[in-house]
Design a protein around this motif. Structure first.
Motif, mmCIF file in Angstrom:
data_model
loop_
_atom_site.group_PDB
_atom_site.id
_atom_site.type_symbol
_atom_site.label_atom_id
_atom_site.label_comp_id
_atom_site.label_asym_id
_atom_site.label_seq_id
_atom_site.Cartn_x
_atom_site.Cartn_y
_atom_site.Cartn_z
ATOM 1 N N MET A 1 15.028 -12.868 3.403
ATOM 2 C CA MET A 1 14.766 -12.688 1.966
ATOM 3 C C MET A 1 14.554 -11.212 1.647
ATOM 4 N N ILE A 2 15.340 -10.718 0.727
ATOM 5 C CA ILE A 2 15.223 -9.308 0.346
ATOM 6 C C ILE A 2 13.883 -9.046 -0.364
ATOM 7 N N LYS A 3 13.263 -7.905 -0.040
ATOM 8 C CA LYS A 3 12.022 -7.517 -0.718
ATOM 9 C C LYS A 3 12.333 -6.388 -1.697
ATOM 10 N N ILE A 4 11.729 -6.464 -2.867
ATOM 11 C CA ILE A 4 11.934 -5.420 -3.882
ATOM 12 C C ILE A 4 10.661 -4.579 -3.983
ATOM 13 N N ALA A 5 10.855 -3.266 -3.819
ATOM 14 C CA ALA A 5 9.732 -2.320 -3.830
ATOM 15 C C ALA A 5 9.910 -1.320 -4.978
ATOM 16 N N PRO A 6 9.368 -1.612 -6.151
ATOM 17 C CA PRO A 6 9.480 -0.647 -7.251
ATOM 18 C C PRO A 6 8.777 0.665 -6.913
ATOM 19 N N SER A 7 9.432 1.776 -7.221
ATOM 20 C CA SER A 7 8.846 3.097 -6.986
ATOM 21 C C SER A 7 8.078 3.515 -8.234
ATOM 22 N N LEU A 8 6.770 3.711 -8.068
ATOM 23 C CA LEU A 8 5.916 4.058 -9.214
ATOM 24 C C LEU A 8 6.227 5.435 -9.787
ATOM 25 N N LEU A 9 7.058 6.211 -9.073
ATOM 26 C CA LEU A 9 7.441 7.535 -9.573
ATOM 27 C C LEU A 9 7.998 7.452 -11.000
ATOM 28 N N SER A 10 8.682 6.374 -11.306
ATOM 29 C CA SER A 10 9.273 6.238 -12.640
ATOM 30 C C SER A 10 8.388 5.445 -13.603
ATOM 31 N N ASP B 1 7.568 -7.190 -4.695
ATOM 32 C CA ASP B 1 7.032 -7.583 -3.384
ATOM 33 C C ASP B 1 6.137 -6.502 -2.791
ATOM 34 N N ILE B 2 6.437 -5.242 -3.084
ATOM 35 C CA ILE B 2 5.776 -4.095 -2.446
ATOM 36 C C ILE B 2 5.662 -2.992 -3.501
ATOM 37 N N LEU B 3 4.568 -2.219 -3.464
ATOM 38 C CA LEU B 3 4.464 -1.032 -4.341
ATOM 39 C C LEU B 3 4.847 0.205 -3.532
ATOM 40 N N HIS B 4 5.857 0.930 -3.974
ATOM 41 C CA HIS B 4 6.335 2.115 -3.257
ATOM 42 C C HIS B 4 5.741 3.366 -3.906
ATOM 43 N N LEU B 5 5.008 4.163 -3.113
ATOM 44 C CA LEU B 5 4.355 5.376 -3.627
ATOM 45 C C LEU B 5 5.020 6.612 -3.024
ATOM 46 N N ASP B 6 5.495 7.505 -3.863
ATOM 47 C CA ASP B 6 6.197 8.706 -3.412
ATOM 48 C C ASP B 6 5.257 9.902 -3.404
ATOM 49 N N ILE B 7 4.977 10.419 -2.212
ATOM 50 C CA ILE B 7 4.059 11.541 -2.058
ATOM 51 C C ILE B 7 4.870 12.800 -1.762
ATOM 52 N N MET B 8 4.805 13.770 -2.679
ATOM 53 C CA MET B 8 5.600 15.004 -2.558
ATOM 54 C C MET B 8 4.675 16.204 -2.590
ATOM 55 N N LYS C 1 -5.609 5.937 -2.689
ATOM 56 C CA LYS C 1 -6.760 5.066 -2.433
ATOM 57 C C LYS C 1 -7.056 4.184 -3.648
ATOM 58 N N GLN C 2 -7.021 4.786 -4.817
ATOM 59 C CA GLN C 2 -7.316 4.005 -6.029
ATOM 60 C C GLN C 2 -6.258 2.927 -6.259
ATOM 61 N N ILE C 3 -5.011 3.264 -5.975
ATOM 62 C CA ILE C 3 -3.948 2.266 -6.138
ATOM 63 C C ILE C 3 -4.136 1.143 -5.117
ATOM 64 N N LYS C 4 -4.414 1.515 -3.867
ATOM 65 C CA LYS C 4 -4.600 0.501 -2.824
ATOM 66 C C LYS C 4 -5.748 -0.450 -3.201
ATOM 67 N N ASP C 5 -6.804 0.097 -3.800
ATOM 68 C CA ASP C 5 -7.964 -0.726 -4.162
ATOM 69 C C ASP C 5 -7.643 -1.785 -5.216
ATOM 70 N N ILE C 6 -6.677 -1.526 -6.068
ATOM 71 C CA ILE C 6 -6.371 -2.528 -7.106
ATOM 72 C C ILE C 6 -5.097 -3.326 -6.808
ATOM 73 N N ALA C 7 -4.328 -2.916 -5.797
ATOM 74 C CA ALA C 7 -3.036 -3.569 -5.536
ATOM 75 C C ALA C 7 -3.235 -4.979 -4.996
ATOM 76 N N GLN C 8 -2.414 -5.884 -5.471
ATOM 77 C CA GLN C 8 -2.456 -7.259 -4.951
ATOM 78 C C GLN C 8 -1.268 -7.562 -4.043
ATOM 79 N N ILE C 9 -0.392 -6.592 -3.891
ATOM 80 C CA ILE C 9 0.756 -6.744 -2.995
ATOM 81 C C ILE C 9 0.736 -5.547 -2.034
#
Ligand code: DX5
Ligand code: ZN
Length: 215
Positions: free
Chosen positions: A1-10, A29-36, A52-60
């Motif tokens: 099953m393909i997983k979809i990981a939206p990139s929060l950059l946009s 399915d997954i939250l993708h965080l881009d660290i530059m 850290k703040q995102i991880k604390d509220i993420a449910q996926i």
């Protein structure tokens, strides 16, 4: 099953919590965080406190894509915070095997990211030690760029070798992913599709996620 990981950059950063809730409800399915860091790539995003703040509220599961020089300095911290997936770039790290072990010590899924011009063969020696690999289909640094088709061949080669050496290896593709290239990426052997502008550029996140799943 393909997983979809939206990139929060946009996503809309002023309303980040709302965006995270919306994207989770839309079936991500997954939250993708881009660290530059402004060095490895010519752009800056955000760092540890926001992760850290995102991880604390993420449910996926949370997937941290480190586009930074010296990624090693962040790995212990990300491990202690139970981040689910962490990738760093092959082009930015000399001691790849050592850093994978740092992440895996904390139970983090450890991955290597490869720029479009980096041959996939470069990670073959460590393929059995990887949990996933992130194949960049644009040059990293910005959302909304055009997909580079040379990645299909890289993905096929990688899937073939992984079937023999590491059948659980997950292949993630990142950059310019849309409903046109998704079917071929999936048939080439991709497990995780990252998509930023294709999803967040629309007013119907759920429909865009379903379009990527090809449903
Ligand atoms: C690019 C980032 C990507 C980016 C993808 O450097 O690693 O995750 O957000 O955005 P799109 O899907 O718009 O190419
Ligand atoms: Zn990314």
């Amino acid at each position: 099953m393909i997983k979809i990981a939206p990139s929060l950059l946009s996503a809309d950063f002023v309303r980040l919590e709302e965006e995270i809730n919306k994207i989770q409800n839309a079936g991500a399915d997954i939250l993708h965080l881009d660290i530059m860091d402004g060095h490895f790539v010519p752009n800056l995003t955000f760092g540890l406190p926001i992760i850290k703040q995102i991880k604390d509220i993420a449910q996926i599961p949370v997937d941290v894509h480190l586009m930074v020089n010296n990624p090693d300095v962040y790995l212990e911290t990300l491990g202690k915070w139970d981040i689910d997936y962490v990738s760093f770039h092959q082009e930015a790290e000399t001691h790849i095997h050592r850093q994978l072990k740092v992440l895996q010590k904390y139970g983090v899924k450890a991955g290597i990211a490869l720029n479009p011009a980096t041959p996939v063969e470069t990670i073959f020696p460590v393929i059995a030690d990887l949990d996933f690999i992130l194949i960049m289909s644009v040059n990293p640094g910005f959302g909304g760029q055009s997909f580079i088709p040379l990645v299909y061949e890289k993905i096929e080669k990688l899937r073939k070798l992984a079937n023999q050496e590491n059948p659980d290896l997950e292949i993630e593709v990142d950059g310019g992913v849309n409903n046109i290239n998704a079917p071929k990426l999936i048939s080439s052997g991709v497990d995780i599709l990252v998509a930023g502008s294709f999803i967040f550029g629309s007013d119907n996140y759920k429909k865009q996620i379903q379009n990527l799943r090809n449903k």
